[in-house]
Design a protein around this motif. Structure first.
Motif, PDB file in Angstrom:
ATOM      1  N   GLY A 134      26.826 -51.510   5.870  1.00 58.14           N
ATOM      2  CA  GLY A 134      27.208 -52.837   6.311  1.00 58.14           C
ATOM      3  C   GLY A 134      26.063 -53.691   6.824  1.00 58.14           C
ATOM      4  N   SER A 135      24.871 -53.140   6.897  1.00 57.59           N
ATOM      5  CA  SER A 135      23.723 -53.893   7.394  1.00 57.59           C
ATOM      6  C   SER A 135      23.147 -54.788   6.298  1.00 57.59           C
ATOM      7  CB  SER A 135      22.639 -52.937   7.887  1.00 57.59           C
ATOM      8  OG  SER A 135      22.125 -52.164   6.798  1.00 57.59           O
ATOM      9  N   THR A 136      22.268 -55.703   6.701  1.00 56.96           N
ATOM     10  CA  THR A 136      21.584 -56.545   5.721  1.00 56.96           C
ATOM     11  C   THR A 136      20.809 -55.689   4.733  1.00 56.96           C
ATOM     12  OG1 THR A 136      21.381 -58.411   7.256  1.00 56.96           O
ATOM     13  CG2 THR A 136      19.812 -58.338   5.428  1.00 56.96           C
TER      14      THR A 136
ATOM     15  N   ARG B 181      19.973 -53.399  -0.669  1.00 51.82           N
ATOM     16  CA  ARG B 181      19.819 -52.202  -1.503  1.00 51.82           C
ATOM     17  C   ARG B 181      20.888 -52.167  -2.599  1.00 51.82           C
ATOM     18  NH1 ARG B 181      18.960 -46.123   0.858  1.00 51.82           N
ATOM     19  NH2 ARG B 181      16.825 -46.927   1.081  1.00 51.82           N
ATOM     20  N   LYS B 182      22.105 -52.521  -2.255  1.00 53.58           N
ATOM     21  CA  LYS B 182      23.188 -52.491  -3.231  1.00 53.58           C
ATOM     22  C   LYS B 182      23.025 -53.571  -4.310  1.00 53.58           C
ATOM     23  CE  LYS B 182      26.680 -50.369  -0.239  1.00 53.58           C
ATOM     24  NZ  LYS B 182      27.916 -50.584   0.570  1.00 53.58           N
ATOM     25  N   GLN B 183      22.509 -54.751  -3.938  1.00 55.00           N
ATOM     26  CA  GLN B 183      22.357 -55.801  -4.942  1.00 55.00           C
ATOM     27  C   GLN B 183      21.132 -55.571  -5.824  1.00 55.00           C
ATOM     28  OE1 GLN B 183      22.105 -59.540  -2.857  1.00 55.00           O
ATOM     29  NE2 GLN B 183      19.898 -59.404  -2.502  1.00 55.00           N
ATOM     30  N   GLY B 184      20.198 -54.739  -5.346  1.00 55.87           N
ATOM     31  CA  GLY B 184      19.086 -54.335  -6.199  1.00 55.87           C
ATOM     32  C   GLY B 184      17.850 -55.206  -6.162  1.00 55.87           C
ATOM     33  N   TYR B 185      17.808 -56.203  -5.279  1.00 53.68           N
ATOM     34  CA  TYR B 185      16.615 -57.038  -5.144  1.00 53.68           C
ATOM     35  C   TYR B 185      16.632 -57.746  -3.790  1.00 53.68           C
ATOM     36  CZ  TYR B 185      19.892 -60.720  -6.587  1.00 53.68           C
ATOM     37  OH  TYR B 185      20.978 -61.562  -6.678  1.00 53.68           O
ATOM     38  N   LEU B 186      15.454 -58.125  -3.345  1.00 53.92           N
ATOM     39  CA  LEU B 186      15.269 -58.875  -2.108  1.00 53.92           C
ATOM     40  C   LEU B 186      15.076 -60.340  -2.475  1.00 53.92           C
ATOM     41  CD1 LEU B 186      14.539 -58.889   1.028  1.00 53.92           C
ATOM     42  CD2 LEU B 186      12.154 -58.675   0.281  1.00 53.92           C
TER      43      LEU B 186
ATOM     44  N   ALA C  85      19.329 -59.303  14.603  1.00 53.41           N
ATOM     45  CA  ALA C  85      18.322 -58.554  15.348  1.00 53.41           C
ATOM     46  C   ALA C  85      18.031 -57.191  14.692  1.00 53.41           C
ATOM     47  CB  ALA C  85      18.776 -58.351  16.792  1.00 53.41           C
ATOM     48  N   GLN C  86      19.042 -56.615  14.068  1.00 52.73           N
ATOM     49  CA  GLN C  86      18.878 -55.311  13.425  1.00 52.73           C
ATOM     50  C   GLN C  86      17.877 -55.391  12.267  1.00 52.73           C
ATOM     51  OE1 GLN C  86      22.221 -53.834  11.033  1.00 52.73           O
ATOM     52  NE2 GLN C  86      22.049 -51.854  12.086  1.00 52.73           N
TER      53      GLN C  86
END
Length: 317
Positions: free
Chosen positions: A67-69, A74-79, A270-271
């Motif tokens: 559930g974190s950013t 990671r799930k979408q596969g790109y930053l 913040a995380q």
């Protein structure tokens, strides 16, 4: 002292052999694959060893809570980052390979590698005046764009880092002989970037100077070359980029301020900020940061890689 300032004591004016690079036209949302970074300059640029990317750290599953950013990225596969495609040495799209290269671009790829396991980055081109809004709207995950940390900006966004330090400097046309530094700008017409530290620093450093602001660095460089101002005051790293790509300009004197760059993040997360700061500490400690610096910004200054700035060392970080 800025990381570039100490190296400039022996090279006061950055004189770069100007193998001009065609500035690639860019559209928002342009993808950048995961190949190793190269020194901007077109085909034949010396690549950072692929082993640097192969050895770059990857976060453990325990460091990426559900559930974190980081989990979403990671799930979408790109930053997704906000950045530039027209800043040599920092973030420029290679017109042949299509890859985005330079210190900021390669740092973004390394963060993507840490989160996803591969350096997959999607770059959205943004202007200096829209960075805060893009982060607040979560249109991008982070901003890598020589983003100076200030207490005022820190009320709107979060800054990881600093990950690089530099300072404001002066650029003039190649044939200019009367301006040798900021001390010669009093009463002159000076080009600045909109919403940059130059706007507030210049009145004290050059009393009586008149400012002409432009939204992007390429626009400001062209204005200087077109004689729409006597000088251009901007961060040294951007001026070095401009001088590398435009033989009609040069950097004079030394940086007259010290500025710390941060990675812009959404202020409410913040995380994610803690996660990015931990990553920065890792790549500083294992030498990855130094290797990227040497192959990008370090390619136009004398001396080896400097010591990276301490994380959280400036107000607003």
């Amino acid at each position: 002292m800025s990381i570039l300032h100490r190296n400039l004591t022996r090279r006061r004016a950055v004189t770069m052999a100007a193998t001009a690079v065609a500035v690639a036209l860019a559209a928002a949302g342009c993808g950048d694959g995961g190949s190793g970074p190269t020194v901007p300059g077109g085909p034949g640029g010396e690549k950072v060893a692929q082993s640097v990317y192969d050895a770059a750290p990857v976060a453990s599953d325990a460091e990426i809570p559900a559930g974190s950013t980081m989990d979403r990225i990671r799930k979408q596969g790109y930053l997704t980052i906000g950045g530039s495609l027209d800043a040599p040495l920092l973030s420029q799209q290679n017109p042949v390979s299509g890859q985005i290269e330079g210190f900021d671009a390669d740092m973004a790829k390394l963060l993507a590698k840490y989160i996803i396991g591969k350096p997959e980055v999607k770059t959205v081109t943004i202007g200096t005046q829209t960075r805060e809004a893009m982060l607040q709207a979560k249109s991008v995950d982070a901003v890598f764009q020589t983003y100076t940390i200030t207490p005022q900006r820190a009320t709107q966004v979060a800054f990881a880092g600093p990950y690089l330090t530099s300072g404001l400097a002066v650029a003039v046309r190649k044939d200019e002989t009367g301006i040798k530094g900021v001390q010669d700008l009093a009463g002159k017409t000076v080009i600045v970037g909109a919403n940059t530290p130059a706007v507030t620093a210049l009145p004290a450093a050059a009393p009586g100077s008149k400012q002409v602001a432009f939204a992007t660095d390429p626009q400001a460089v062209q204005a200087l070359l077109q004689k729409r101002g006597d000088a251009y005051v901007q961060d040294f790293t951007l001026l070095a980029s401009g001088a590398k790509a435009n033989p009609g300009m040069k950097v004079v004197g030394e940086p007259f301020t010290t500025e710390a760059y941060g990675i812009g993040l959404n202020r409410e997360d913040a995380q994610f900020k803690e996660f990015v700061n931990n990553w920065l500490k890792k790549i500083q400690a294992d030498g990855t940061w130094a290797k990227v610096w040497e192959s990008t910004l370090g390619s136009v200054v004398e001396g080896g890689a400097p010591t990276p700035p301490a994380i959280g060392s400036v107000e607003g970080s």
